[in-house]
Motif scaffolding. Structure first.
Motif, PDB file in Angstrom:
ATOM      1  N   SER A  65      36.091  72.741  99.872  1.00 19.59           N
ATOM      2  CA  SER A  65      36.447  71.375 100.270  1.00 19.59           C
ATOM      3  C   SER A  65      35.217  70.488 100.370  1.00 19.59           C
ATOM      4  O   SER A  65      34.085  70.967 100.403  1.00 19.59           O
ATOM      5  CB  SER A  65      37.170  71.387 101.618  1.00 19.59           C
ATOM      6  N   THR A  66      35.482  69.198 100.441  1.00 27.59           N
ATOM      7  CA  THR A  66      34.423  68.235 100.700  1.00 27.59           C
ATOM      8  C   THR A  66      34.162  68.224 102.201  1.00 27.59           C
ATOM      9  O   THR A  66      34.933  68.792 102.980  1.00 27.59           O
ATOM     10  CB  THR A  66      34.841  66.820 100.269  1.00 27.59           C
ATOM     11  N   LYS A  67      33.123  67.526 102.588  1.00 28.81           N
ATOM     12  CA  LYS A  67      32.899  67.288 104.011  1.00 28.81           C
ATOM     13  C   LYS A  67      33.922  66.260 104.480  1.00 28.81           C
ATOM     14  O   LYS A  67      34.497  65.518 103.678  1.00 28.81           O
ATOM     15  CB  LYS A  67      31.493  66.751 104.242  1.00 28.81           C
ATOM     16  N   GLU A  68      34.141  66.202 105.773  1.00 30.88           N
ATOM     17  CA  GLU A  68      35.049  65.205 106.328  1.00 30.88           C
ATOM     18  C   GLU A  68      34.440  63.821 106.174  1.00 30.88           C
ATOM     19  O   GLU A  68      33.249  63.642 106.383  1.00 30.88           O
ATOM     20  CB  GLU A  68      35.319  65.499 107.803  1.00 30.88           C
ATOM     21  N   ARG A  69      35.275  62.874 105.789  1.00 24.76           N
ATOM     22  CA  ARG A  69      34.844  61.493 105.584  1.00 24.76           C
ATOM     23  C   ARG A  69      35.712  60.554 106.408  1.00 24.76           C
ATOM     24  O   ARG A  69      36.822  60.895 106.790  1.00 24.76           O
ATOM     25  CB  ARG A  69      34.959  61.113 104.103  1.00 24.76           C
ATOM     26  N   LYS A  70      35.206  59.360 106.638  1.00 26.53           N
ATOM     27  CA  LYS A  70      35.921  58.371 107.466  1.00 26.53           C
ATOM     28  C   LYS A  70      37.115  57.750 106.756  1.00 26.53           C
ATOM     29  O   LYS A  70      38.020  57.242 107.393  1.00 26.53           O
ATOM     30  CB  LYS A  70      34.969  57.255 107.898  1.00 26.53           C
ATOM     31  N   SER A  71      37.123  57.790 105.416  1.00 24.37           N
ATOM     32  CA  SER A  71      38.241  57.196 104.677  1.00 24.37           C
ATOM     33  C   SER A  71      38.697  58.129 103.559  1.00 24.37           C
ATOM     34  O   SER A  71      37.926  58.981 103.084  1.00 24.37           O
ATOM     35  CB  SER A  71      37.844  55.841 104.090  1.00 24.37           C
ATOM     36  N   GLU A  72      39.931  57.932 103.148  1.00 20.25           N
ATOM     37  CA  GLU A  72      40.486  58.705 102.042  1.00 20.25           C
ATOM     38  C   GLU A  72      39.681  58.457 100.765  1.00 20.25           C
ATOM     39  O   GLU A  72      39.369  59.379 100.019  1.00 20.25           O
ATOM     40  CB  GLU A  72      41.953  58.310 101.855  1.00 20.25           C
ATOM     41  N   GLY A  73      39.306  57.188 100.545  1.00 18.69           N
ATOM     42  CA  GLY A  73      38.532  56.840  99.357  1.00 18.69           C
ATOM     43  C   GLY A  73      37.185  57.537  99.309  1.00 18.69           C
ATOM     44  O   GLY A  73      36.751  58.002  98.251  1.00 18.69           O
ATOM     45  N   ASP A  74      36.514  57.624 100.465  1.00 18.37           N
ATOM     46  CA  ASP A  74      35.223  58.318 100.520  1.00 18.37           C
ATOM     47  C   ASP A  74      35.381  59.808 100.222  1.00 18.37           C
ATOM     48  O   ASP A  74      34.542  60.403  99.546  1.00 18.37           O
ATOM     49  CB  ASP A  74      34.562  58.132 101.886  1.00 18.37           C
ATOM     50  N   ALA A  75      36.459  60.406 100.720  1.00 16.03           N
ATOM     51  CA  ALA A  75      36.711  61.829 100.456  1.00 16.03           C
ATOM     52  C   ALA A  75      36.968  62.060  98.974  1.00 16.03           C
ATOM     53  O   ALA A  75      36.456  63.014  98.375  1.00 16.03           O
ATOM     54  CB  ALA A  75      37.886  62.327 101.289  1.00 16.03           C
ATOM     55  N   VAL A  76      37.737  61.165  98.360  1.00 12.77           N
ATOM     56  CA  VAL A  76      38.033  61.285  96.930  1.00 12.77           C
ATOM     57  C   VAL A  76      36.756  61.133  96.108  1.00 12.77           C
ATOM     58  O   VAL A  76      36.491  61.922  95.195  1.00 12.77           O
ATOM     59  CB  VAL A  76      39.092  60.240  96.514  1.00 12.77           C
ATOM     60  N   ARG A  77      35.940  60.145  96.425  1.00 11.56           N
ATOM     61  CA  ARG A  77      34.674  59.951  95.707  1.00 11.56           C
ATOM     62  C   ARG A  77      33.761  61.176  95.861  1.00 11.56           C
ATOM     63  O   ARG A  77      33.094  61.591  94.911  1.00 11.56           O
ATOM     64  CB  ARG A  77      33.973  58.686  96.177  1.00 11.56           C
ATOM     65  N   SER A  78      33.775  61.763  97.026  1.00 18.15           N
ATOM     66  CA  SER A  78      32.968  62.957  97.272  1.00 18.15           C
ATOM     67  C   SER A  78      33.459  64.109  96.380  1.00 18.15           C
ATOM     68  O   SER A  78      32.655  64.850  95.804  1.00 18.15           O
ATOM     69  CB  SER A  78      33.054  63.337  98.741  1.00 18.15           C
ATOM     70  N   TRP A  79      34.771  64.278  96.248  1.00 19.12           N
ATOM     71  CA  TRP A  79      35.333  65.334  95.405  1.00 19.12           C
ATOM     72  C   TRP A  79      34.987  65.091  93.944  1.00 19.12           C
ATOM     73  O   TRP A  79      34.580  66.008  93.222  1.00 19.12           O
ATOM     74  CB  TRP A  79      36.849  65.400  95.572  1.00 19.12           C
ATOM     75  N   GLU A  80      35.091  63.864  93.505  1.00 15.55           N
ATOM     76  CA  GLU A  80      34.834  63.537  92.108  1.00 15.55           C
ATOM     77  C   GLU A  80      33.371  63.762  91.732  1.00 15.55           C
ATOM     78  O   GLU A  80      33.066  64.080  90.589  1.00 15.55           O
ATOM     79  CB  GLU A  80      35.240  62.089  91.809  1.00 15.55           C
ATOM     80  N   LYS A  81      32.475  63.615  92.676  1.00 14.48           N
ATOM     81  CA  LYS A  81      31.055  63.844  92.410  1.00 14.48           C
ATOM     82  C   LYS A  81      30.724  65.327  92.275  1.00 14.48           C
ATOM     83  O   LYS A  81      29.712  65.693  91.690  1.00 14.48           O
ATOM     84  CB  LYS A  81      30.195  63.235  93.528  1.00 14.48           C
ATOM     85  N   ARG A  82      31.572  66.180  92.808  1.00 14.90           N
ATOM     86  CA  ARG A  82      31.332  67.631  92.759  1.00 14.90           C
ATOM     87  C   ARG A  82      31.558  68.199  91.393  1.00 14.90           C
ATOM     88  O   ARG A  82      31.051  69.245  91.049  1.00 14.90           O
ATOM     89  CB  ARG A  82      32.264  68.343  93.748  1.00 14.90           C
ATOM     90  N   VAL A  83      32.415  67.554  90.618  1.00 13.55           N
ATOM     91  CA  VAL A  83      32.818  68.113  89.324  1.00 13.55           C
ATOM     92  C   VAL A  83      31.806  67.787  88.257  1.00 13.55           C
ATOM     93  O   VAL A  83      31.214  66.767  88.218  1.00 13.55           O
ATOM     94  CB  VAL A  83      34.212  67.578  88.930  1.00 13.55           C
TER      95      VAL A  83
END
Length: 83
Positions: A65-83
Motif C-alpha cells: 500500500s501507499t502511505k496514508e494521505r490527507k486526500s483521496e487524490g494524494d493517495a492516488v497520485r502516490s500509487w501512480e508514482k509507484r508504478v
C-alpha cells in the motif's frame, strides 16, 4: 423536503460517490509487485467531525500500500508514482 426525500437524496449521493470511486479504482494501474487490483481505502478520523481521516491505496492481491494521505487524490497520485 420531508425526511424520506432527504434520505433518498443522501442514498443517491452516496451511490454516485461509490460509482466514481469504482471508476477511479478501475483506472489505476495494477500493482507493480503482483499485478493485483488496487483499492482506495479510507480511515475515518477518530477525534471529531473536522478530522476527515486519511486515504491510502492498497493492493487486493498482496496487500502492499501507499502511505496514508490527507486526500483521496494524494493517495492516488502516490500509487501512480509507484508504478
Amino acid at each position: 423536503m420531508d425526511e424520506i426525500e432527504l434520505k433518498i437524496q443522501a442514498l443517491r449521493a452516496e451511490a454516485d460517490r461509490l460509482e466514481k470511486k469504482k471508476q477511479l479504482e478501475n483506472s489505476l494501474p495494477c500493482c507493480p509487485f503482483c499485478g493485483g487490483k488496487p483499492h482506495i481505502a479510507h480511515m475515518r478520523g477518530e477525534w471529531d467531525d473536522a478530522d476527515k481521516g486519511t486515504f491510502y491505496v492498497v493492493c487486493t492481491g498482496c496487500g502492499c500500500s501507499t502511505k496514508e494521505r490527507k486526500s483521496e487524490g494524494d493517495a492516488v497520485r502516490s500509487w501512480e508514482k509507484r508504478v
